[in-house]
Scaffold this motif. Structure first.
Motif, PDB file in Angstrom:
ATOM      1  N   LEU A   1      -9.108   4.308   4.253  1.00 28.78           N
ATOM      2  CA  LEU A   1      -9.253   3.186   5.163  1.00 28.78           C
ATOM      3  C   LEU A   1     -10.709   2.951   5.543  1.00 28.78           C
ATOM      4  O   LEU A   1     -11.392   3.843   6.036  1.00 28.78           O
ATOM      5  CB  LEU A   1      -8.422   3.445   6.419  1.00 28.78           C
ATOM      6  CG  LEU A   1      -8.198   2.300   7.395  1.00 28.78           C
ATOM      7  CD1 LEU A   1      -7.429   1.163   6.734  1.00 28.78           C
ATOM      8  CD2 LEU A   1      -7.446   2.804   8.631  1.00 28.78           C
TER       9      LEU A   1
ATOM     10  N   LYS B   1      -4.196   6.392  -5.206  1.00 30.02           N
ATOM     11  CA  LYS B   1      -4.978   6.086  -4.024  1.00 30.02           C
ATOM     12  C   LYS B   1      -4.994   4.580  -3.774  1.00 30.02           C
ATOM     13  O   LYS B   1      -5.037   3.786  -4.713  1.00 30.02           O
ATOM     14  CB  LYS B   1      -6.418   6.577  -4.188  1.00 30.02           C
ATOM     15  CG  LYS B   1      -6.558   8.077  -4.398  1.00 30.02           C
ATOM     16  CD  LYS B   1      -6.203   8.854  -3.146  1.00 30.02           C
ATOM     17  CE  LYS B   1      -6.454  10.335  -3.342  1.00 30.02           C
ATOM     18  NZ  LYS B   1      -6.003  11.131  -2.166  1.00 30.02           N
ATOM     19  N   VAL B   2      -4.985   4.215  -2.504  1.00 30.00           N
ATOM     20  CA  VAL B   2      -5.133   2.821  -2.082  1.00 30.00           C
ATOM     21  C   VAL B   2      -6.391   2.725  -1.230  1.00 30.00           C
ATOM     22  O   VAL B   2      -6.552   3.482  -0.270  1.00 30.00           O
ATOM     23  CB  VAL B   2      -3.921   2.349  -1.258  1.00 30.00           C
ATOM     24  CG1 VAL B   2      -4.140   0.917  -0.759  1.00 30.00           C
ATOM     25  CG2 VAL B   2      -2.644   2.438  -2.082  1.00 30.00           C
TER      26      VAL B   2
ATOM     27  N   TYR C   1      -8.080   0.511   1.414  1.00 26.92           N
ATOM     28  CA  TYR C   1      -7.658  -0.539   2.332  1.00 26.92           C
ATOM     29  C   TYR C   1      -8.842  -0.885   3.242  1.00 26.92           C
ATOM     30  O   TYR C   1      -9.247  -0.084   4.078  1.00 26.92           O
ATOM     31  CB  TYR C   1      -6.469  -0.045   3.160  1.00 26.92           C
ATOM     32  CG  TYR C   1      -5.657  -1.122   3.847  1.00 26.92           C
ATOM     33  CD1 TYR C   1      -6.195  -1.878   4.881  1.00 26.92           C
ATOM     34  CD2 TYR C   1      -4.340  -1.371   3.474  1.00 26.92           C
ATOM     35  CE1 TYR C   1      -5.450  -2.858   5.515  1.00 26.92           C
ATOM     36  CE2 TYR C   1      -3.585  -2.356   4.113  1.00 26.92           C
ATOM     37  CZ  TYR C   1      -4.146  -3.086   5.128  1.00 26.92           C
ATOM     38  OH  TYR C   1      -3.403  -4.050   5.761  1.00 26.92           O
TER      39      TYR C   1
ATOM     40  N   SER D   1       1.177   4.217  -2.852  1.00 30.64           N
ATOM     41  CA  SER D   1       0.867   5.608  -2.477  1.00 30.64           C
ATOM     42  C   SER D   1       1.999   6.565  -2.824  1.00 30.64           C
ATOM     43  O   SER D   1       1.762   7.752  -3.061  1.00 30.64           O
ATOM     44  CB  SER D   1       0.572   5.690  -0.978  1.00 30.64           C
ATOM     45  OG  SER D   1       1.753   5.610  -0.192  1.00 30.64           O
TER      46      SER D   1
ATOM     47  N   ILE E   1      -4.107   6.804   1.334  1.00 33.51           N
ATOM     48  CA  ILE E   1      -4.663   5.523   1.773  1.00 33.51           C
ATOM     49  C   ILE E   1      -6.040   5.768   2.384  1.00 33.51           C
ATOM     50  O   ILE E   1      -6.171   6.447   3.406  1.00 33.51           O
ATOM     51  CB  ILE E   1      -3.732   4.828   2.787  1.00 33.51           C
ATOM     52  CG1 ILE E   1      -2.386   4.495   2.130  1.00 33.51           C
ATOM     53  CG2 ILE E   1      -4.386   3.543   3.310  1.00 33.51           C
ATOM     54  CD1 ILE E   1      -1.360   3.882   3.068  1.00 33.51           C
TER      55      ILE E   1
ATOM     56  N   SER F   1       0.832  -1.207   0.000  1.00 35.48           N
ATOM     57  CA  SER F   1       0.000   0.000   0.000  1.00 35.48           C
ATOM     58  C   SER F   1       0.864   1.253   0.000  1.00 35.48           C
ATOM     59  O   SER F   1       0.607   2.201  -0.754  1.00 35.48           O
ATOM     60  CB  SER F   1      -0.924   0.002   1.218  1.00 35.48           C
ATOM     61  OG  SER F   1      -1.824  -1.076   1.176  1.00 35.48           O
ATOM     62  N   TYR F   2       1.876   1.268   0.833  1.00 32.98           N
ATOM     63  CA  TYR F   2       2.772   2.430   0.867  1.00 32.98           C
ATOM     64  C   TYR F   2       3.481   2.610  -0.467  1.00 32.98           C
ATOM     65  O   TYR F   2       3.575   3.740  -0.980  1.00 32.98           O
ATOM     66  CB  TYR F   2       3.810   2.296   1.985  1.00 32.98           C
ATOM     67  CG  TYR F   2       4.909   3.309   1.847  1.00 32.98           C
ATOM     68  CD1 TYR F   2       4.633   4.670   1.929  1.00 32.98           C
ATOM     69  CD2 TYR F   2       6.215   2.921   1.559  1.00 32.98           C
ATOM     70  CE1 TYR F   2       5.630   5.621   1.751  1.00 32.98           C
ATOM     71  CE2 TYR F   2       7.223   3.858   1.389  1.00 32.98           C
ATOM     72  CZ  TYR F   2       6.923   5.213   1.478  1.00 32.98           C
ATOM     73  OH  TYR F   2       7.906   6.146   1.284  1.00 32.98           O
TER      74      TYR F   2
END
Length: 230
Positions: free
Chosen positions: A84, A52-53, A55, A47, A82, A43-44
């Protein structure tokens, strides 16, 4: 066919460059085998490039402290990219996935990765309280949505899965979600815990790489490194 790098050298090495963008990739293994570390580091890494991630954290395993260790001075920028979700039951997981699909339809060019960590825990709890067939049908729908997202929008989906020991063979593990996970995931990677902090990633299914190839790794402060026996 395109791929994204996980930012984890041994995992990219095992997968011939990284995660394919038009499929569901599943990592499964016991607790502390490295599943969430792989999800957070990947994910990092996505990013970092402004993508965009999304999660979906069903287990409360997403750690800001771990992300800080990995991202260092880039932490604030990583958090901006990210998105969330933290569902606490299977109904909320369903809602999060449908909201994700709606978001993807409007912002597909901005999204670089979708993560579900894990897809199986809330499903597992729901199975204990509800009609098994209904819960299986809903899980299949969720996986179908992820498959459609990856194929239609070329957005990779990284799914984390729990395991259980088989009654007739304690040394063999089963994937929670079983055949549904195996069918919808075009790449399956099993994680194992060895001695002295060493883990092993074993490729169990892939569209062109040989099944059974593996690589050993260690989790360190900065991420994950390959382990080579002396």
């Amino acid at each position: 066919m395109s791929k994204i790098s996980t930012g984890i050298y041994p995992i990219d090495k095992l997968l011939d460059g990284g995660i394919e963008t038009d499929i569901i990739t599943s990592f499964y293994g016991p607790s502390a085998s490295g599943k969430t570390n792989i999800a957070i580091i990947t994910s990092y890494n996505v990013s970092r490039f402004g993508k965009k991630v999304i999660y979906i954290d069903t287990e409360g395993g997403f750690s800001l402290e771990r992300l800080k260790q990995i991202a260092k001075e880039d932490f604030e920028n990583a958090m901006k990219n990210i998105l969330l979700y933290k569902p606490v039951n299977f109904s909320e997981q369903k809602k999060a996935i449908y909201l994700t699909y709606d978001y993807v339809k409007k912002n597909s060019n901005d999204i670089g990765l979708i993560v579900v960590d894990s897809i199986s825990m809330l499903y597992r709890l729901e199975r204990g309280d509800s009609n098994v067939n209904e819960v299986n049908i809903e899980l299949a729908k969720q996986l179908q949505i992820f498959s459609e997202i990856s194929r239609k929008y070329n957005i990779p989906v990284l799914v984390i899965n729990q395991v259980y020991s088989l009654f007739d063979n304690r040394d063999t593990i089963g994937i929670v979600g079983g055949d549904l996970i195996k069918y919808w995931s075009k790449c399956l990677v099993e994680l194992r815990i060895l001695d002295n902090g060493v883990r092993e990633a074993i490729l169990r299914k892939h569209r062109y790489l040989p099944e059974g190839i593996s690589i050993k790794f260690k989790i360190v402060n900065d991420g994950i490194i390959e382990y080579k026996e002396v």
